[in-house]
Design an enzyme around this catalytic site. Sequence first.
Site, short mmCIF file in Angstrom:
data_model
loop_
_atom_site.label_atom_id
_atom_site.label_comp_id
_atom_site.label_asym_id
_atom_site.label_seq_id
_atom_site.Cartn_x
_atom_site.Cartn_y
_atom_site.Cartn_z
N TYR A 1 0.78 -1.24 0.00
CA TYR A 1 0.00 0.00 0.00
C TYR A 1 0.81 1.29 0.00
O TYR A 1 0.25 2.37 -0.18
CB TYR A 1 -0.99 -0.03 1.17
CG TYR A 1 -2.04 -1.09 0.97
CD1 TYR A 1 -3.11 -0.87 0.13
CD2 TYR A 1 -1.91 -2.34 1.56
CE1 TYR A 1 -4.06 -1.85 -0.11
CE2 TYR A 1 -2.85 -3.34 1.33
CZ TYR A 1 -3.92 -3.09 0.49
OH TYR A 1 -4.85 -4.06 0.25
N PHE B 1 -10.28 -3.37 11.22
CA PHE B 1 -11.55 -3.23 10.50
C PHE B 1 -11.41 -3.80 9.10
O PHE B 1 -12.13 -3.49 8.21
CB PHE B 1 -12.00 -1.76 10.46
CG PHE B 1 -10.95 -0.77 10.01
CD1 PHE B 1 -10.70 -0.55 8.68
CD2 PHE B 1 -10.18 -0.09 10.96
CE1 PHE B 1 -9.73 0.35 8.27
CE2 PHE B 1 -9.23 0.83 10.57
CZ PHE B 1 -9.00 1.05 9.21
#
Length: 409
Positions: A123, A409
């Site tokens: 990322y 999450f």
Amino acid sequence: MTTELRPLQESDWDAWFNNLDVVFGGVPDAPERRAWWRAVTEVPRKFAVWDGDGIVGAAGAFSFGLTVPGGAEVATAGVTAVGVLPTHRRRGVLTSMMRHQLADVHERGEALAALTATEPAIYGRFGYGVATQDLRMAVDTVRLAAPDLPGVDGVRLRLVDPQAALAECERVYAQLVPTRPGMLARRPGWERHGLLDPPEERSGAGQLQCVLAEVDGEVRGYARYAVKPDWDHGGPRGTVLLRQIDALDPVVYAALWRYLFGIDLTASVVVRSRPVDDPLLHLVADQRRCGVGVREALFVRPVEVGAALAARTYRTPVDVVLEVEDDFCPWNAGRWRLSGDATGARCERTTDPAELALSVRELGSAYLGGTALSALAGAGRVRELRPGALAAASLAFGSDPAPWLPHNF
């Protein structure tokens, strides 16, 4: 066949989630966890890439409020469920999804995007920088004395049903959210995240338990945990698997740890996520017996540089011109003058000469105060263009306490 990226519809959810099961190893989530994911899914924020009738890539986001230095809550896209089938790797599917998502976050006016990464190396090229770390511990409760502070004996501990105690635990958590960068303000449904306890995922441990800590009738802390029994030739060697622990003051925190140290038939407490400045390390006599490890946790990306930098406060006065590189969000690229202190900040476009040069990835790493700009400069990732600018900005960006993400999450 050509691929097509399009928003998710309610009727697509099962196929979308099944695709993620395959991407993340092929082991389906337990029904309890799958039902929870369905309940908290914001379908308008999810999308998929299709090849014919099949989903080959998926991504989405949750709408969170992220605490930043100074205690403000900043609207943040919690990027989640990103994956591409092995058959469609290296064909630009992931890049197209990341581009689409950042454009959507920009249109929504959210200043930040954040994610937790199963493969961290992926990322950085999309502008996400490591902003928080998790402290992991395997605490030897046989050789270490239990934590103690004056007043601990006045804390009442009560073992309760985790479901029945949910409201009390959430009141404690909510009071802590503004006090530490990286914490998430709960959105509806997320209060149940800490209660998920599918029997299929216990790996030999017992069911989830909860202990409340009370002072003068007020709940001021709690711990959720499970016990995994074990025995060897010397007797019981069970492990306390700590899921969450929160407390509103040091005495209650010490009382909860003393309780965990003293659970019968156990010899250790294992915890997967605590802040790197966790007080337990200073409540015990020998940190080496805590089996400490550190791992990156939350990756942060400014989507609106000006708004993001103006939303937080700064530990010392700062006035610096940043030259920001951002290939994916070109509206961020260029020079920004940041002026701020402990009371507030402004960040605006400028034509003044740049004093520090960095990419949006480094800005994300430094944003919550857990990664020093000076450390990034030592790795060649931040360039000082005016002598003295780096030291001043690095000090100003820092945070006490250390940033920490309370759950994934």
